[in-house]
Design an enzyme around this catalytic site. Structure first.
Site, PDB file in Angstrom:
ATOM      1  N   ARG A 122       8.567  27.927 -24.444  1.00 62.65           N
ATOM      2  CA  ARG A 122       9.041  29.159 -25.093  1.00 62.65           C
ATOM      3  C   ARG A 122       9.916  30.055 -24.221  1.00 62.65           C
ATOM      4  NH1 ARG A 122       5.339  32.836 -28.636  1.00 62.65           N
ATOM      5  NH2 ARG A 122       3.877  32.854 -26.893  1.00 62.65           N
ATOM      6  N   ASP A 123      10.106  29.702 -22.962  1.00 65.31           N
ATOM      7  CA  ASP A 123      10.882  30.604 -22.101  1.00 65.31           C
ATOM      8  C   ASP A 123      11.710  29.830 -21.085  1.00 65.31           C
ATOM      9  OD1 ASP A 123      11.759  33.120 -21.282  1.00 65.31           O
ATOM     10  OD2 ASP A 123      10.134  33.370 -19.829  1.00 65.31           O
ATOM     11  N   ILE A 124      12.361  28.766 -21.539  1.00 64.93           N
ATOM     12  CA  ILE A 124      13.229  27.995 -20.651  1.00 64.93           C
ATOM     13  C   ILE A 124      14.507  28.786 -20.409  1.00 64.93           C
ATOM     14  CG2 ILE A 124      14.568  25.869 -20.390  1.00 64.93           C
ATOM     15  CD1 ILE A 124      11.567  25.470 -20.206  1.00 64.93           C
ATOM     16  N   ASN A 144      13.731  30.573 -14.617  1.00 66.34           N
ATOM     17  CA  ASN A 144      12.462  29.855 -14.618  1.00 66.34           C
ATOM     18  C   ASN A 144      12.625  28.422 -14.119  1.00 66.34           C
ATOM     19  OD1 ASN A 144      11.100  32.064 -15.510  1.00 66.34           O
ATOM     20  ND2 ASN A 144      10.892  31.379 -17.626  1.00 66.34           N
TER      21      ASN A 144
END
Length: 252
Positions: free
Chosen positions: A58-60, A64
């Site tokens: 959900r947060d690529i 990150n």
């Protein structure tokens, strides 16, 4: 539960885009290898975890993705990750959307339907950031669209103008005849990369490829690149082409 990660002595990928000196270390071949490393990590959490579980990150995004001492790339943060129950990998979850605005799957944001293809979209944004050398929410893209780089890239692709927004550093490698100076992108490598990146940022989830397909195309792009410069023979196994041994500022 805790998550143990490596020491990323070469920092995070997002840091490189803001520093011209550091960004020059990101040759086309290194960028391809970084993307392949991240793609393999996504394939693992989507398909290969024990007990048939699936993780959706959900947060690529660029910040990150950490780079270890050899330049290998790994997904770092799983703050917003969710599990899909075993044997329900093709099902969807309905959750409020989170993440960097210009990296969020538009279908997920609109309908709250979260699937593995939502990570594929975010990874597609990373691919275009890698290609263009700017973050997705760079003001230069926000002037054209509130949706940032992905929307600009799709529009440029459709108009046949995508090469105009490629990172100038890569263009320097390409030279006046476009594909042969120094070690810039081989034409087939660049075309393969652009095509799969465009498929990843398709507006609807069912139009996007799986990470298995993405890896195949990225490895093909790397194969075209290294074959063009005779670094590897045509018989080199694809597993050798995925070696993440890159060199960055600490080694230079």
């Amino acid at each position: 539960m805790i998550l143990v990660i490596d020491n990323f002595s070469n920092g995070f990928l997002g840091e490189y885009l803001g520093n011209l000196t550091d960004k020059r270390f990101l040759t086309w071949e290194k960028r391809l290898k970084i993307c392949i490393d991240v793609a393999h990590a996504l394939k693992y959490i989507h398909y290969e975890i024990e007990d048939q579980k699936t993780i959706i990150n959900r947060d690529i995004n660029f910040f990150n993705i950490g780079l270890d001492e050899k330049g290998g790339a790994k997904i770092v943060h799983f703050w917003w990750s969710v599990f899909l129950p075993p044997y329900q990998e093709d099902q969807a979850l309905y959750l409020n959307s989170i993440g960097r605005v210009c990296s969020i799957d538009p279908e997920y944001e609109k309908t709250k339907k979260l699937k593995r293809e939502s990570d594929v979209y975010s990874f597609g944004v990373v691919l275009f950031e890698t290609l263009c050398g700017r973050l997705a929410d760079d003001p230069i893209y926000l002037k054209e669209s509130d949706l940032g780089l992905a929307h600009v890239a799709r529009r440029s692709f459709s108009a046949g103008l995508l090469e105009e927004i490629i990172d100038p550093i890569i263009k320097e490698e390409i030279g006046e005849n476009k594909f042969v100076l120094n070690r810039g992108p081989n034409k087939d490598s660049l075309h393969t990369f652009i095509t799969i990146a465009h498929q990843c940022v398709a507006e609807t989830q069912d139009q996007r490829p799986t990470m298995k397909v993405v890896i195949k195309e990225l490895e093909k792009a790397l194969f075209f690149q290294v074959s063009h410069y005779s670094k590897f023979s045509l018989s080199t196994p694809s597993s050798n082409l995925c070696d993440g041994s890159l060199l960055y500022r600490k080694q230079n």
